[in-house]
Design a protein around this motif. Structure first.
Motif, short mmCIF file in Angstrom:
data_model
loop_
_atom_site.label_atom_id
_atom_site.label_comp_id
_atom_site.label_asym_id
_atom_site.label_seq_id
_atom_site.Cartn_x
_atom_site.Cartn_y
_atom_site.Cartn_z
N ASP A 60 0.85 -1.18 0.00
CA ASP A 60 0.00 0.00 0.00
C ASP A 60 0.89 1.24 0.00
OD1 ASP A 60 -1.43 2.08 2.09
OD2 ASP A 60 -2.83 1.16 0.67
N ASP A 61 0.55 2.23 -0.83
CA ASP A 61 1.37 3.44 -0.94
C ASP A 61 1.58 4.14 0.41
OD1 ASP A 61 1.64 3.03 -3.64
OD2 ASP A 61 0.09 4.49 -4.20
N GLU A 62 0.54 4.18 1.22
CA GLU A 62 0.65 4.83 2.52
C GLU A 62 1.63 4.09 3.43
OE1 GLU A 62 -2.25 5.93 6.22
OE2 GLU A 62 -3.04 6.20 4.20
N GLN A 63 1.60 2.77 3.38
CA GLN A 63 2.54 1.99 4.18
C GLN A 63 3.98 2.22 3.74
OE1 GLN A 63 0.64 -1.79 3.34
NE2 GLN A 63 0.20 -2.03 5.52
N ILE A 64 4.18 2.37 2.44
CA ILE A 64 5.52 2.65 1.93
C ILE A 64 6.01 4.00 2.46
CG2 ILE A 64 6.90 3.11 -0.14
CD1 ILE A 64 4.94 1.17 -1.61
N ARG A 65 5.15 5.00 2.40
CA ARG A 65 5.52 6.33 2.89
C ARG A 65 5.81 6.32 4.39
NH1 ARG A 65 1.55 7.86 -0.73
NH2 ARG A 65 -0.06 7.93 0.88
N ASP A 66 5.12 5.45 5.13
CA ASP A 66 5.30 5.39 6.59
C ASP A 66 6.56 4.64 7.01
OD1 ASP A 66 2.97 6.82 6.90
OD2 ASP A 66 1.74 5.07 7.39
N ALA A 67 7.16 3.89 6.11
CA ALA A 67 8.37 3.11 6.45
C ALA A 67 9.54 4.07 6.64
CB ALA A 67 8.67 2.09 5.37
N GLU A 68 10.05 4.12 7.85
CA GLU A 68 11.15 5.04 8.15
C GLU A 68 12.48 4.32 8.33
OE1 GLU A 68 10.10 7.40 11.52
OE2 GLU A 68 8.38 8.30 10.52
N THR A 69 12.44 3.07 8.77
CA THR A 69 13.67 2.34 9.07
C THR A 69 13.74 1.05 8.26
OG1 THR A 69 12.68 1.05 10.86
CG2 THR A 69 13.64 3.19 11.46
N VAL A 70 14.90 0.44 8.30
CA VAL A 70 15.08 -0.86 7.65
C VAL A 70 14.10 -1.86 8.27
CG1 VAL A 70 16.72 -2.74 7.28
CG2 VAL A 70 17.49 -0.36 7.10
N ALA A 71 13.95 -1.83 9.58
CA ALA A 71 13.01 -2.72 10.27
C ALA A 71 11.58 -2.50 9.79
CB ALA A 71 13.10 -2.53 11.78
N ASP A 72 11.21 -1.26 9.48
CA ASP A 72 9.88 -0.97 8.96
C ASP A 72 9.66 -1.65 7.60
OD1 ASP A 72 9.33 0.62 11.18
OD2 ASP A 72 9.76 2.50 10.12
N LEU A 73 10.69 -1.65 6.75
CA LEU A 73 10.57 -2.33 5.45
C LEU A 73 10.39 -3.84 5.65
CD1 LEU A 73 13.07 -0.78 2.88
CD2 LEU A 73 10.59 -0.67 2.90
N VAL A 74 11.12 -4.40 6.58
CA VAL A 74 10.97 -5.83 6.88
C VAL A 74 9.54 -6.11 7.34
CG1 VAL A 74 11.72 -7.70 8.40
CG2 VAL A 74 13.41 -6.15 7.40
N ALA A 75 9.05 -5.30 8.25
CA ALA A 75 7.69 -5.47 8.75
C ALA A 75 6.67 -5.32 7.64
CB ALA A 75 7.41 -4.47 9.87
N LEU A 76 6.92 -4.42 6.70
CA LEU A 76 6.03 -4.22 5.55
C LEU A 76 5.93 -5.49 4.71
CD1 LEU A 76 4.37 -2.10 3.94
CD2 LEU A 76 6.50 -1.54 2.76
N VAL A 77 7.07 -6.11 4.44
CA VAL A 77 7.08 -7.36 3.65
C VAL A 77 6.34 -8.45 4.41
CG1 VAL A 77 8.55 -9.20 2.74
CG2 VAL A 77 9.22 -6.82 2.44
N LEU A 78 6.63 -8.61 5.68
CA LEU A 78 5.99 -9.67 6.46
C LEU A 78 4.48 -9.47 6.58
CD1 LEU A 78 8.69 -10.04 9.25
CD2 LEU A 78 8.26 -11.61 7.35
N ALA A 79 4.05 -8.22 6.78
CA ALA A 79 2.61 -7.93 6.89
C ALA A 79 1.90 -8.16 5.56
CB ALA A 79 2.40 -6.50 7.37
N ALA A 80 2.51 -7.74 4.46
CA ALA A 80 1.90 -7.94 3.14
C ALA A 80 1.79 -9.42 2.81
CB ALA A 80 2.70 -7.22 2.07
N HIS A 81 2.81 -10.18 3.19
CA HIS A 81 2.76 -11.63 2.96
C HIS A 81 1.65 -12.27 3.78
CE1 HIS A 81 3.87 -15.77 2.41
NE2 HIS A 81 4.03 -15.90 3.69
N GLU A 82 1.54 -11.87 5.03
CA GLU A 82 0.49 -12.42 5.88
C GLU A 82 -0.90 -12.09 5.33
OE1 GLU A 82 -1.21 -11.71 10.32
OE2 GLU A 82 0.98 -11.88 10.13
N ALA A 83 -1.08 -10.86 4.88
CA ALA A 83 -2.36 -10.43 4.32
C ALA A 83 -2.67 -11.19 3.03
CB ALA A 83 -2.37 -8.93 4.06
#
Length: 86
Positions: A60-83
């Motif tokens: 989601d574009d908003e989630q990409i904009r909210d990613a501030e750290t490397v850990a945020d990008l990791v969490a983004l991948v894991l959450a998208a996979h889970e969804a």
């Protein structure tokens, strides 16, 4: 492709390193993306695009904009996979 947090972190660091001309060892999980050497919006979007392609996910574009750290990008991948697997 493995979706363990460690494997995703390794992939995120590898993609960032390749795009920013760094070594993966120079990138910490707590690093802020916009503070990494040579990081700019275009390069970071390329990394996100590669992650989407490699993991066959769409963020989601908003989630990409909210990613501030490397850990945020990791969490983004894991959450998208889970969804995507629900």
């Amino acid at each position: 492709m493995s979706f363990s947090p460690d494997a995703v972190l390794r992939d995120v660091r590898d993609h960032l390193a390749q795009e920013l001309y760094l070594t993966a060892g120079e990138i910490a999980e707590t690093d802020h993306l916009d503070e990494l050497p040579r990081a700019d919006s275009v390069r970071l979007l390329r990394v996100v695009s590669r992650l989407e392609r490699d993991y066959d996910l769409e963020f989601d574009d908003e989630q990409i904009r909210d990613a501030e750290t490397v850990a945020d990008l990791v969490a983004l991948v894991l959450a998208a996979h889970e969804a995507a697997t629900r």
